[in-house]
Design a protein around this motif. Structure first.
Motif, PDB file in Angstrom:
ATOM      1  N   THR A 202       0.836  -1.198   0.000  1.00  0.00           N
ATOM      2  CA  THR A 202       0.000   0.000   0.000  1.00  0.00           C
ATOM      3  C   THR A 202       0.873   1.251   0.000  1.00  0.00           C
ATOM      4  N   LEU A 203       0.485   2.244  -0.798  1.00  0.00           N
ATOM      5  CA  LEU A 203       1.120   3.547  -0.783  1.00  0.00           C
ATOM      6  C   LEU A 203       0.346   4.422   0.195  1.00  0.00           C
ATOM      7  N   VAL A 204       1.006   4.874   1.246  1.00  0.00           N
ATOM      8  CA  VAL A 204       0.359   5.673   2.281  1.00  0.00           C
ATOM      9  C   VAL A 204       0.727   7.135   2.064  1.00  0.00           C
ATOM     10  N   VAL A 205      -0.304   7.987   1.961  1.00  0.00           N
ATOM     11  CA  VAL A 205      -0.132   9.396   1.605  1.00  0.00           C
ATOM     12  C   VAL A 205      -0.911  10.258   2.589  1.00  0.00           C
ATOM     13  N   GLY A 206      -0.369  11.425   2.916  1.00  0.00           N
ATOM     14  CA  GLY A 206      -1.112  12.409   3.683  1.00  0.00           C
ATOM     15  C   GLY A 206      -1.792  13.381   2.751  1.00  0.00           C
ATOM     16  N   LEU A 207      -3.118  13.444   2.808  1.00  0.00           N
ATOM     17  CA  LEU A 207      -3.907  14.368   1.985  1.00  0.00           C
ATOM     18  C   LEU A 207      -4.770  15.191   2.927  1.00  0.00           C
ATOM     19  N   SER A 208      -4.429  16.478   3.064  1.00  0.00           N
ATOM     20  CA  SER A 208      -5.025  17.329   4.087  1.00  0.00           C
ATOM     21  C   SER A 208      -4.771  16.664   5.434  1.00  0.00           C
ATOM     22  N   GLY A 209      -5.783  16.490   6.253  1.00  0.00           N
ATOM     23  CA  GLY A 209      -5.571  15.887   7.565  1.00  0.00           C
ATOM     24  C   GLY A 209      -5.825  14.406   7.606  1.00  0.00           C
ATOM     25  N   ARG A 210      -5.897  13.765   6.431  1.00  0.00           N
ATOM     26  CA  ARG A 210      -6.230  12.352   6.371  1.00  0.00           C
ATOM     27  C   ARG A 210      -5.037  11.533   5.902  1.00  0.00           C
ATOM     28  N   GLU A 224      -9.270   5.544   3.965  1.00  0.00           N
ATOM     29  CA  GLU A 224      -8.934   6.876   4.454  1.00  0.00           C
ATOM     30  C   GLU A 224      -9.114   6.901   5.966  1.00  0.00           C
ATOM     31  N   ALA A 225      -8.191   7.555   6.657  1.00  0.00           N
ATOM     32  CA  ALA A 225      -8.242   7.620   8.117  1.00  0.00           C
ATOM     33  C   ALA A 225      -7.930   9.051   8.551  1.00  0.00           C
ATOM     34  N   PRO A 226      -8.886   9.744   9.209  1.00  0.00           N
ATOM     35  CA  PRO A 226      -8.663  11.142   9.591  1.00  0.00           C
ATOM     36  C   PRO A 226      -7.829  11.271  10.868  1.00  0.00           C
ATOM     37  N   ILE A 227      -6.702  11.997  10.759  1.00  0.00           N
ATOM     38  CA  ILE A 227      -5.905  12.333  11.935  1.00  0.00           C
ATOM     39  C   ILE A 227      -6.348  13.674  12.509  1.00  0.00           C
ATOM     40  N   ALA A 228      -6.809  14.579  11.645  1.00  0.00           N
ATOM     41  CA  ALA A 228      -7.316  15.881  12.067  1.00  0.00           C
ATOM     42  C   ALA A 228      -8.272  16.391  11.003  1.00  0.00           C
ATOM     43  N   SER A 229      -9.164  17.310  11.412  1.00  0.00           N
ATOM     44  CA  SER A 229     -10.138  17.899  10.502  1.00  0.00           C
ATOM     45  C   SER A 229      -9.994  19.413  10.499  1.00  0.00           C
ATOM     46  N   PRO A 230     -10.322  20.055   9.365  1.00  0.00           N
ATOM     47  CA  PRO A 230     -10.230  21.521   9.310  1.00  0.00           C
ATOM     48  C   PRO A 230     -11.146  22.170  10.336  1.00  0.00           C
ATOM     49  N   ARG A 231     -10.677  23.272  10.914  1.00  0.00           N
ATOM     50  CA  ARG A 231     -11.460  24.058  11.858  1.00  0.00           C
ATOM     51  C   ARG A 231     -11.272  25.535  11.546  1.00  0.00           C
ATOM     52  N   GLY A 232     -12.134  26.380  12.064  1.00  0.00           N
ATOM     53  CA  GLY A 232     -11.981  27.808  11.883  1.00  0.00           C
ATOM     54  C   GLY A 232     -12.793  28.344  10.728  1.00  0.00           C
TER      55      GLY A 232
END
Length: 388
Positions: A202-210, A224-232
């Motif tokens: 598997t190729l693991v990539v960071g796309l935005s907070g995922r 897809e696995a979210p590490i953080a979500s946009p806020r503000g």
């Protein structure tokens, strides 16, 4: 990355808008983010250096300056491959500090260097992907956007993560483009290395907070696995991006989301195991038991890998701008903006030794190869340190 034995034994938007946002991202990537509008706080006093762990300088080498580009040092076997912002790329024998090969591309680089031990790859500020074989240019391909993440060379392919969140794969032998995958995301992009690595098939990539798992053969999304979500409410407040370096142990990959959190993902099922709030801008490192990270205020933190429990913090390096850490034997190794390399105890963060370089600041996270700790300064000095 496992510790060397000697150390272990001793211890889509408008082009104009995108350009403007990239400029803001560049400023964000380089700022200290201490908070507030005042001057930078005075770093904590280090006191006298008591060398609990004996370390000696084994060799030095040189490469061009790293100022102006988010460059990484690649370690594989006995070789470290380094690149400079002005286009010098060199493979150095970590046992001696001598060149295996060296080339001057005579053009500015925006990211590098990736290697599989045979092919090395860098990205230029002119948006070209350049593949090198033993110091000779093998091929180059034009890219549609700037690249700030070192290319990944694996499985006979070169993978690239561009600033417009396009992932592309090229044949390492010929440069033929194999596939592209583009994902929408927030407008702002960090001018900083992101997440791009191989985990099994598997190729693991960071796309935005995922953290996203792609099929390396065709680019299709597996999970897809979210590490953080946009806020503000504005682009700056909503900035969320995964940053390198990462820590992999088996199927577990742990990463940091810029100024938001750290977390671990099970790459088999594509699920988040845990996340914890954390205010750092550099990547993390660790092993099967522990993870370590540097916060933006210079505090170093340790978490338990299994569940994210914080086990210790130390403010001994507070208000120093630190690199991402390297876990090496019983030491957590970080570089700072004054050119010092700090070895801290993995058990409690207490100091084990402090190593001096040329004073220009450590320009990339330290690496280990051939039982040698390698650090590169912003002025282009490469240092090899070994345990006594």
């Amino acid at each position: 990355m496992h510790a060397a034995s000697g150390w272990a034994a001793n211890v889509p938007r408008a082009l104009g808008r995108r350009a403007a946002l990239l400029a803001v991202a560049a400023a964000l990537g380089g700022c200290s983010l201490w908070g507030g509008g005042g001057s930078k706080p005075v770093p904590a006093d280090l006191g006298a250096n008591v060398a609990v762990l004996g370390v000696r300088q084994a060799w030095t080498a040189r490469v061009g300056t790293s100022v102006g580009a988010p460059l990484e040092v690649h370690a594989a076997g006995n070789t470290v491959t380094v690149a400079s912002a002005d286009g010098v790329v060199a493979a150095i024998d970590a046992r001696t500090g001598g060149d295996v090969w060296r080339v001057n591309l005579a053009e500015a680089l925006s990211a590098g260097v990736g290697s599989d031990g045979k092919t090395a790859a860098v990205a230029t500020r002119g948006n070209a992907l350049v593949a090198l074989d033993a110091g000779r240019e093998r091929w180059r391909q034009s890219l549609g956007a700037q690249v700030f993440t070192a290319p990944l060379v694996a499985g006979g392919r070169v993978f690239v993560l561009s600033a417009d969140r396009t992932v592309a794969a090229f044949d390492a032998a010929t440069g033929r483009k194999l596939w592209t995958q583009q994902r929408p995301g927030e407008a702002l992009i960090l001018r900083q290395g992101g997440v791009l690595r191989a985990v099994g098939d598997t190729l693991v990539v960071g796309l935005s907070g995922r953290m996203v798992g792609l099929n390396p053969d065709n680019g299709t999304v597996r999970w897809e696995a979210p590490i953080a979500s946009p806020r503000g409410t504005n682009d700056v407040e909503r900035l969320v991006e995964l940053v390198g370096r990462t820590s992999r142990e088996g199927d577990s990959v742990c990463a940091r989301a810029f100024q938001a959190s750290v977390g671990c993902v099970d790459t088999v099922r594509g699920g988040v195991v845990w996340t914890q709030a954390a205010s750092g801008s550099e990547g993390i490192h660790g092993d099967a038991e522990m993870l370590f990270g540097t916060e933006s205020n210079g505090v170093v933190t340790a978490w338990r890998r299994a569940d994210g429990t914080r086990t210790w913090t130390t403010d001994r390096l507070k208000y120093r701008r630190l690199t991402a850490p390297l876990l090496l034997g019983r030491s957590v190794v970080v570089g700072d903006d004054s050119g010092l390399v700090h070895l801290l105890s993995r058990t409690d963060g207490s100091p084990l030794n402090r190593l001096a370089t040329d004073g220009s600041g450590i320009g990339a996270a330290p690496v280990v190869a051939a039982d040698t700790l390698v650090a590169v300064t912003r002025n282009g000095a490469v240092y090899g340190f070994r345990p006594d």
